[in-house]
Design a protein around this motif. Structure first.
Motif: not given
Length: 907
Positions: A260-272, A289-298
């Motif tokens: 998300l910080e790299r602005r790759v787009g939509t990210v998904a995590v699949v948990v069976p 996610l609270k550790l991010t320094r870019y809250p506008e991106l995450v």
């Protein structure tokens, strides 16, 4: 047809614009397609447009039933489950059998029933005659065919299913399991018109009932297109091995943040198995996610987690259901929860008062108490918080509502009761909280009321239990979640496309899934119709389809699996045909740099000294609370003494059934004090005789316990009287009576003492005068004690030395012995140290006590050594020396601060 992804999306949009019906495999896919449709309409300049016919398969079927006005006869899933449970319970009652898990059984039976309909083989059954269990139709598709072995479970299923279908026919109810066949009949008979075009999207497999329905529509002229996302396997696939499930989820969360910080787009995590680990996933992702320094991106606070949690797990609903479930005899866990809940009237403004009351109940070891007694205690202890008192009085009144009433009546009654309790509290509701409240009012209670057509009138307790079961089934997921990060289950990911995706948990037990037969259907039948989880061939085929779909769902795909779970090694799915990397090697460089930066900014500070006590200038001392325990804990562990007696912080006690160790120790003290006030010497003790002594001990014990235990422990009282009186009779008749003559000169007398700058009160349990005039200090102990704690290198039991040095009246001689009276069933004994051998049986003189190892052989030398150590402990406490430095391992065994001092981590 094969289409590129762009052409594929365009085709779906054009079909929806032209009025085609689009049915999807799940709600998330339907919502995604609807959102995409709305986006394209906006881009084309429209402000208003007709709603597209995009729905889930089940939603579309229900819409068809509603179109002919028969949706009121269509059973919901909850109604069908309730009907199954009633049928099973009635059948068990008729046969005199019992079943522990009726709800679980009903779900498995309902699943077997649905599986038959999905396989399109239910129509061959004749449900009208219960005698068919012993019949053998010629049809090979019939469950009653000789081809199939009918286990007792299968026979029970047939009996229950016959009753279920009979109930539905008599009341014109539509069975949700037969919905596909029912809608097919509506199309065939012309009650509703078949659509011109139907797009079936995102299904890995179609069952026989769906296939039959679509064939019927084709026969009626509908163009049916089975559409799936294009199979374009990503060329950027990585497979990673993680340590365990928790570290795997943490790795996926960290990777998601970086994407998300790299602005790759939509990210998904699949948990069976997302349902099982939902809370863990939310916790780990939120922390990462609270550790991010870019809250506008995450999306820090509102990332999208699929499925949601059952409503019963949300605090607001938990409080409501717990309040409704309060019995006449309420346990401490329920009392504690209600006192701490912010969802009740004054739950925030009176939180401090209620917390003090809860702490008081903990100290009194109130494990279970009647509502009436709790109300009396609340009236005496919580004078400033009458709202909780009114709540308890209201609960007592509602206990009187015993008659059977309809569920409609109970729904209104519950609402009134909760309103009277001030639920959902006084504080402003957040967006999520408001949505939970609306789910309660608009979904949960209506679903509960809908059971009125199924469930007969019932009493208060059964109605509450039914409401709880409905709350367990209703999943809640907050709206307005951020779709930039989506955590989804294996099935919820069907048909979706992302820019980057991590799939967790791909062990050989997930892909392929395990073969799991439904016990209520013959195994041969399940295999013949390829029902889910019926054969390894079916699971292997489904696993290949699923993995291929996952690999085509994003440009970047990471597959992972945990190497172990609960000390059991796990293997990756055999369908993963990619090199497997260790997570440490895969660990992104940005994460390493970020972690190193974090480590470099951590400053380690040695802080072992707190704020020193302020000593009064005029007296040179300072008064403290806690008595001898202050110096004892300073000796056992300085940190413990500082936290307990300076900061006055302790772990909350947990009430236990019966009497705890502290209460039993206090009872021994009180009973013996009252006894020795009537029998003040050994001579009087010997004169009583065995029978009188036993009767006196029993009377004194009953008197003390009657005062201390109260009415709520009426059942426990006779047992404790017998136990304690037997123990004390043994002590008095075998240990006290065999001593040399003595007279008691002091019983539980408070005396102020000053050790160094510390001033506090002590209360010696007992001081005896021997026949020659010498004094002996005695302290009762219901726990095991050791002489080494008195005469060892470090004084760990300063209580007796303090009594000996400072606790005797000035006009009395100094004691010649300090003795523990260890009163325990089977382990009674005198322990301690004396100036000489033979003063009290079992108590050795100084020379033989073990102090000789420190070159102390004389009573006076021992007293001087005690005095020195006591002053050192006093000085350390006054100076606030608070090192985490336990005297031995036993010091930590029952310490309540282990989570605070982190000694296991530090060592």
């Amino acid at each position: 047809m094969f289409l590129s992804r762009y052409e594929h999306e365009r085709e779906l949009y054009n079909a929806a614009v032209s009025g085609a019906v689009v049915v999807t495999v799940n709600r998330r896919l339907a919502r995604t397609l609807s959102d995409d449709y709305a986006r394209r309409q906006k881009e084309s300049g429209l402000k208003v447009w007709e709603r597209p016919q995009i729905n889930t398969f089940d939603g579309w079927l229900r819409g068809c039933v509603a179109a002919v006005g028969e949706d009121g006869f269509l059973l919901t899933g909850i109604q069908a489950d309730c009907l199954w449970q009633q049928i099973i319970r009635a059948d068990l009652a008729k046969s005199g059998m019992a079943l522990m898990q009726v709800q679980t059984t009903a779900k498995m039976v309902a699943q077997a029933h649905r599986s038959l309909h999905d396989a399109a083989c239910a129509e061959s059954y004749n449900f009208n005659s219960p005698d068919l269990i012993d019949a053998h139709p010629n049809s090979t598709d019939s469950l009653l065919s000789p081809t199939y072995y009918l286990s007792p479970e299968c026979k029970s299923f047939l009996r229950w299913q016959t009753q279920f279908v009979t109930w539905c026919k008599k009341r014109d109810w539509i069975d949700p399991a037969s919905l596909s066949a029912y809608v097919s009949t509506l199309f065939r008979t012309g009650m509703i018109h078949a659509p011109q075009r139907l797009l079936v999207y995102g299904f890995d497999q179609l069952n026989a009932a769906q296939t039959a329905l679509f064939a019927q529509l084709q026969h009626l002229g509908t163009v049916v297109d089975i559409v799936n996302p294009p199979v374009e396997v990503s060329d950027n696939v990585t497979c990673v091995e993680c340590g365990d499930e928790s570290s795997e989820i943490a790795a996926a969360a960290r990777w998601s943040r970086l994407q998300l910080e790299r602005r790759v787009g939509t990210v998904a995590v699949v948990v069976p198995d997302l349902t099982r680990v939902h809370a863990q996933v939310e916790r780990i992702f939120a922390a990462e996610l609270k550790l991010t320094r870019y809250p506008e991106l995450v999306p820090v606070a509102n990332f999208n987690v699929s499925l949601g949690m059952p409503l019963i797990q949300h605090g607001m609903i938990t409080t409501a259901l717990m309040l409704l479930s309060v019995p006449d005899e309420v346990d401490f866990e329920t009392i504690s929860y209600l006192l701490r809940s912010p969802w009740l009237n004054h739950g925030v403004s009176a939180a401090a008062t209620r917390a003090h009351f809860e702490s008081w109940l903990r100290k009194r070891n109130v494990h279970k108490i009647s509502l009436k007694s709790l109300t009396n205690l609340c009236c005496r202890r919580m004078g400033h918080d009458d709202s909780f008192l009114r709540l308890l009085e209201q609960l007592i009144l509602c206990r009187g509502e015993r008659s059977d009433k309809s569920l409609i009546y109970w729904a209104d009654y519950f609402a009134d009761l909760l309103n009277g309790a001030g639920w959902p509290g006084e504080r402003a509701l957040s967006s999520d909280d408001y949505q939970v409240l609306m789910a309660w009012r608009e979904k949960l209670l209506p679903a509960f009321v809908s059971l009125n057509v199924i469930h007969p009138p019932t009493d208060f307790s059964t109605a509450v239990a039914l409401l709880k079961s409905v709350a367990k089934e209703h999943l809640f997921q907050p709206q307005a979640q951020d779709d930039r990060l989506q955590v989804v289950g294996l099935l919820e990911s069907a048909g979706l496309h992302f820019d980057a995706m991590w799939v967790t948990g791909l062990t050989d037990g997930v892909l392929p899934g395990q073969v799991q037969y439904n016990p209520f259907l013959p195994v041969e039948l399940q295999r013949k119709h390829q029902m889910p989880h019926s054969s390894i061939e079916h699971e292997n085929h489904y696993a290949k389809l699923t993995l291929q779909r996952l690999l085509s769902s994003a440009e970047q795909v990471i597959l992972s699996y945990p190497a172990a779970a609960e000390n059991v090694s796990l293997a990756p799915s055999p369908f993963i045909q990619y090199p497997i990397e260790q997570y440490d090697a895969f660990y992104p460089a940005e994460c390493v740099a970020s972690q190193q930066t974090l480590n470099n900014t951590i400053e380690h500070v040695c802080d072992e000294v707190g704020a020193a006590l302020v000593v009064a200038e005029d007296t040179g001392d300072v008064e403290i609370r806690g008595g001898t325990s202050v110096l004892k804990e300073q000796s056992l562990c300085p940190f413990r003494a500082y936290i307990h007696h300076r900061l006055r912080v302790r772990a909350l006690e947990s009430p236990q059934p019966g009497l705890d160790g502290r209460m039993r120790g206090n009872l021994i003290h009180k009973v013996l004090e009252l006894f020795w006030r009537q029998v003040s010497s050994q001579q009087q003790l010997c004169a009583l005789g065995e029978d009188k002594l036993r009767n006196l001990v029993t009377q004194v014990t009953a008197r003390v316990l009657g005062q201390q235990l109260g009415a709520d422990n009426a059942e426990l009282l006779p047992l404790e009287v017998q136990r304690l009186s037997t123990l004390l009779f043994t002590w008095l008749s075998q240990y006290e009576i065999s001593r040399s003559p003595f007279t008691i000169v002091s019983l539980e007398q408070r005396r102020p003492v000053c050790i160094g700058a510390l001033k506090f009160d002590v209360i010696p349990d007992r001081i005896d005068r021997l026949g020659d005039g010498d004094l002996v200090v005695i302290d009762y102990k219901s726990s095991l004690v050791s002489n080494a704690d008195l005469v060892g290198e470090k004084l760990l039991e300063p209580q007796l030395p303090i009594y000996a040095l400072y606790g005797v009246e000035d006009d009395l001689n100094a004691p010649v012995a300090t003795v523990f009276a260890q009163i325990r069933a089977g382990e009674c004994a005198f322990k301690g140290v004396a100036c000489a051998d033979g003063l009290i049986a079992g108590v050795k003189g100084v020379a033989k006590s073990g102090s000789g190892k420190r070159q102390i052989f004389d009573w006076t030398e021992l007293l001087d050594d005690w005095r020195r150590q006591l002053h050192e402990l006093s000085e350390d406490f006054v100076a606030a020396r608070a090192q985490v430095k336990p005297a031995n391992k036993q010091a930590c065994s029952f310490c309540d601060l282990r989570g605070l001092c982190k000694i296991e981590v530090n060592t």
